[in-house]
Design an enzyme around this catalytic site. Structure first.
Site, PDB file in Angstrom:
ATOM      1  N   GLU A  50       0.996  -1.194   0.009  1.00 14.09           N
ATOM      2  CA  GLU A  50      -0.039   0.017  -0.018  1.00 14.09           C
ATOM      3  C   GLU A  50       1.169   1.072   0.158  1.00 14.09           C
ATOM      4  OE1 GLU A  50      -2.756   0.179   3.140  1.00 14.09           O
ATOM      5  OE2 GLU A  50      -3.927  -1.724   2.314  1.00 14.09           O
ATOM      6  N   ASP A  61      -6.049   9.610   9.732  1.00 16.72           N
ATOM      7  CA  ASP A  61      -4.637   9.205   9.757  1.00 16.72           C
ATOM      8  C   ASP A  61      -4.448   9.563  11.343  1.00 16.72           C
ATOM      9  OD1 ASP A  61      -4.619   8.040   7.655  1.00 16.72           O
ATOM     10  OD2 ASP A  61      -3.444   9.808   6.545  1.00 16.72           O
TER      11      ASP A  61
END
EC number: 4.2.1.20
Length: 279
Positions: A50, A61
């Site tokens: 990824e 995040d």
């Protein structure tokens, strides 16, 4: 369509083992070092990569990945450079799947049609765009499918039976089960609950289920691997890289070696788990 993602998971299923999916931020701490990390991941045991697309407002995040994105942006990383990383990687590795992960805004600014054409040409196999719900499939999901790129959706512990079919509709490649609510790297998953959730999702899809968020150690990865088709590790890898940087975000140690040591340990644990379960 059959992508490298489809091929990889079919191979792993035949081998009877789950995938190790490794996330890192493109351009962290700089383009050259980041590309070295990317090229080293498969040799260390990563099955799927990824590749993070840095963005200035990464709402999902945690602090570690936010900091990595900021370091990358400060070093001049752009979406074009992240695509370039995929293209450079493909010169040496034509089999390891690449999934670009991030937010819609940079793609929108780049231009969806242009982005998909460049992503396909660069050897990108899948996309995870965390802020595009299924109601917006026409924006990117359907065009990506037409371009031959998997569009991978996130499901969470709060995705109920009414919502799940909508999330799975037009999904391809694999399903990313977020093992807890909150931001990346925030806690440790309850493996029993993860197993229950994976079994529930599998009733509605034939796609592989990969589990991420909160997987930090080889032991945790092994525990998750007993329940899933794949384990996603991101924050721990980002932290391994960050641990080799000075206060200005520049390399003082060896970020590549730190990342690959961790990935090697994770891979050994993940692979051993399924083998033990099969005996």
């Amino acid at each position: 369509m059959t992508t490298r993602i489809d091929t990889k998971f079919a191979e792993l299923k035949a081998e009877g083992r789950p995938a190790l999916v490794t996330y890192f931020m493109g351009g962290d701490p700089d383009l050259e070092t980041s590309l070295k990390v990317m090229k080293a991941l498969p040799k260390a045991g990563a099955d799927v990569i990824e590749l993070g697309m840095p963005f200035s407002d990464p709402m999902a995040d945690g602090p570690a990945i936010q900091a990595a994105g900021l370091r990358a942006l400060n070093a001049g990383q752009t979406l074009a450079k992240t695509l370039h990383m995929a293209a450079e990687f493909r010169k040496e590795d034509n089999t390891t799947p690449i999934v670009m992960m991030g937010y819609y805004n940079p793609i929108y600014i780049y231009g969806v049609e242009r982005f998909l054409a460049d992503a396909k040409a660069s050897g990108v196999d899948g996309l995870i765009v965390v802020d595009l719900p299924s109601e917006m499939d026409a924006e990117l999901c359907i065009p990506a499918m037409k371009a031959g790129i998997n569009f991978i959706r996130l499901t969470t512990p709060t995705t109920d039976d009414k919502r799940l079919p909508k999330v799975l509709h037009n999904s391809s490649g694999f399903v990313y089960y977020v093992s807890m609510n909150g931001i990346t790297g925030s806690a440790i998953a309850d493996t029993a609950k993860v197993g229950e959730a994976v079994r529930h999702i599998k009733k509605s899809t034939d796609l592989p289920i990969c589990v991420g968020f909160g997987v930090k150690t080889p032991e945790q990865a092994a525990a998750i691997a007993t329940h899933a088709d794949g384990v996603v590790v991101g924050t721990a890898i980002v932290n391994a890289i960050a641990g080799e940087l000075d206060e200005n975000g520049k390399a003082k140690g060896d970020p590549v070696a730190a990342a690959t040591r961790l990935v090697h340990a994770l891979a050994e644990s993940v692979r051993a788990t399924r083998l033990e379960a099969a005996q």
